[in-house]
Design a protein around this motif. Structure first.
Motif, mmCIF file in Angstrom:
data_model
loop_
_atom_site.group_PDB
_atom_site.id
_atom_site.type_symbol
_atom_site.label_atom_id
_atom_site.label_comp_id
_atom_site.label_asym_id
_atom_site.label_seq_id
_atom_site.Cartn_x
_atom_site.Cartn_y
_atom_site.Cartn_z
ATOM 1 N N ASP A 174 0.769 -1.257 -0.024
ATOM 2 C CA ASP A 174 -0.082 0.019 0.085
ATOM 3 C C ASP A 174 0.938 1.148 0.023
ATOM 4 O O ASP A 174 0.387 2.416 0.173
ATOM 5 C CB ASP A 174 -1.010 -0.142 1.274
ATOM 6 N N VAL A 175 1.902 1.171 -0.451
ATOM 7 C CA VAL A 175 2.972 2.182 -0.320
ATOM 8 C C VAL A 175 2.279 3.535 -0.999
ATOM 9 O O VAL A 175 2.161 4.820 -0.520
ATOM 10 C CB VAL A 175 4.078 2.141 -1.025
ATOM 11 N N GLY A 176 1.600 3.637 -2.255
ATOM 12 C CA GLY A 176 1.164 4.476 -3.174
ATOM 13 C C GLY A 176 0.001 4.929 -2.566
ATOM 14 O O GLY A 176 -0.086 6.069 -2.243
ATOM 15 N N GLU A 177 -1.075 3.910 -2.088
ATOM 16 C CA GLU A 177 -2.122 4.460 -1.474
ATOM 17 C C GLU A 177 -1.935 5.342 -0.206
ATOM 18 O O GLU A 177 -2.489 6.200 0.187
ATOM 19 C CB GLU A 177 -3.180 3.357 -1.272
ATOM 20 N N ASP A 178 -1.050 4.923 0.663
ATOM 21 C CA ASP A 178 -0.716 5.669 1.962
ATOM 22 C C ASP A 178 -0.105 6.988 1.543
ATOM 23 O O ASP A 178 -0.367 7.746 2.277
ATOM 24 C CB ASP A 178 0.133 4.765 2.568
ATOM 25 N N ALA A 179 0.750 6.970 0.504
ATOM 26 C CA ALA A 179 1.369 8.290 0.442
ATOM 27 C C ALA A 179 0.139 9.166 0.021
ATOM 28 O O ALA A 179 0.405 10.432 0.118
ATOM 29 C CB ALA A 179 2.431 7.922 -0.693
ATOM 30 N N TYR A 263 8.562 -4.232 -7.454
ATOM 31 C CA TYR A 263 8.315 -3.685 -6.389
ATOM 32 C C TYR A 263 7.861 -2.199 -6.205
ATOM 33 O O TYR A 263 8.047 -1.261 -5.687
ATOM 34 C CB TYR A 263 10.062 -3.568 -5.473
ATOM 35 N N ASP A 264 7.100 -2.180 -7.437
ATOM 36 C CA ASP A 264 6.197 -1.116 -7.772
ATOM 37 C C ASP A 264 4.979 -1.009 -7.240
ATOM 38 O O ASP A 264 3.905 -1.813 -7.786
ATOM 39 C CB ASP A 264 6.221 -0.809 -9.269
ATOM 40 N N SER A 265 4.595 -0.753 -6.058
ATOM 41 C CA SER A 265 3.106 -0.462 -5.303
ATOM 42 C C SER A 265 2.851 0.965 -5.379
ATOM 43 O O SER A 265 1.881 1.090 -4.606
ATOM 44 C CB SER A 265 3.217 -1.176 -3.835
#
Length: 341
Positions: A174-179, A263-265
């Motif tokens: 969820d790196v992108g969603e969190d960011a 590793y692209d999330s």
């Protein structure tokens, strides 16, 4: 013969039905898993789920933040004093706390983790990451283990490892969603070591090779914890091992999908294909050994192990180790919001 479920002294059938309905609508996986549990403990599981779901909704979904946490702490005070508020979840929780001798520490840890989110506390180091995961994921496992009467320190430590591993998998996915929501759970010192400025990246999140290094490091850390947890799974009764092993593999497979995506999330979200889920479930029937069962707990989860092992045992017989892990796994998977395991 196993003892039957004690009739709650405070909770009414309607109270327990309300908690049950929260699970049916909020977590289909956990609801289905709960059907595997003996009748004598199922209502207690519903009560714990109800409180955790309520806490998330009040603090995060409704956006009430620290005010909601203070309110929840007051309600816990009444629950542990044996005088719960006149609310369905509170009455059901008070019955479960008393009947199964559940200590308060995991509940306080959960609320502390929610407070860290409300205060936008930064994750600076790996230890900070472990401390956060201990509160928002391992604490839930400790609650469920307590419900089942699990008091063995090594099994509790491995359950905490598993909760932390699952939380790290969630963060990696969820790196992108969190960011985009203004949240960053990747250790900031890891990002700087990879050549990224955490604040600048958070202001304009994008995928890049430097971020891939950080996500890969996170998943490597999670894999080490999954391996530690495998030792606990191997120590369970035979009837429970396949289900727990399948759940562990299915969740770790999310990390595998992140890796397959380079590793692209940030620009995509990892989803495990149905055929792979089926294959993993079949593979879970095979024996698997993990790391040393007696490995020390993570320093950041030791307080949960200590609290659980110091609490009095519930006044009922039976080996609950396997069921405790069933509950812990599915509660951790589905009980928490998207960003929490």
């Amino acid at each position: 013969m196993q003892p039957t479920l004690l009739v709650p002294e405070r909770a009414t059938p309607a109270d327990l039905a309300a908690c049950r309905q929260m699970i049916r609508t909020g977590s289909r996986s956990f609801y289905l898993a709960s059907m595997l549990l003996p009748d004598r403990i199922r209502s207690g599981a519903y009560a714990l789920y109800g409180f955790c779901r309520l806490s998330d909704d009040l603090v995060d979904v409704d956006g009430r933040g620290l005010a909601a946490i203070a309110h929840l702490q007051m309600r816990l005070d009444k629950v542990f004093a044996g005088a719960p508020a006149d609310l369905a979840i509170d009455r059901a929780l008070a019955d479960s706390v008393e009947r199964f001798a559940i200590p308060r520490a995991p509940f306080d840890a959960l609320l502390e983790g929610l407070a860290w989110d409300a205060q936008a506390r930064q994750v600076e180091t790996q230890s900070d990451l472990h401390a956060y995961a201990a509160r928002v994921a391992s604490a839930v496992g400790a609650m469920m283990a307590a419900l089942m009467g699990a008091r063995d320190p090594h099994l509790v430590a491995r359950a905490c490892d598993l909760g932390a591993a699952m939380q790290m998998t969630n963060i990696a996915r969820d790196v992108g969603e969190d960011a985009r929501a203004g949240r960053l759970y990747l250790p900031r010192d890891w990002m700087r070591a990879a050549g990224l400025d955490p604040d600048a990246w958070l202001a304009a999140p994008r995928f890049c090779p430097e971020l891939a290094q950080v996500v890969q490091r996170l998943l490597t850390t999670a894999d080490a914890l999954y391996a530690r947890a495998d030792a606990g799974i191997a120590g369970l009764g035979g009837a429970y091992r396949p289900a727990i092993r399948a759940a562990r593999r299915l969740y770790a497979a999310i990390g595998d999908e992140v890796a397959r995506q380079g590793y692209d999330s940030v620009s995509r979200r990892a989803v495990t294909p149905a055929w792979r889920k089926a294959a993993l479930a079949l593979q879970a029937m095979a024996p698997q050994r993990g790391a040393d069962l007696t490995a020390p707990a993570l320093p950041e989860t030791q307080f949960l192990v200590d609290a659980l092992c110091a609490a009095p045992s519930p006044r009922r017989p039976g080996d609950a180790r396997g069921a405790a892990w069933v509950l812990m796994l599915f509660a951790t998977l589905e009980n928490r919001p998207r960003r929490l395991a």
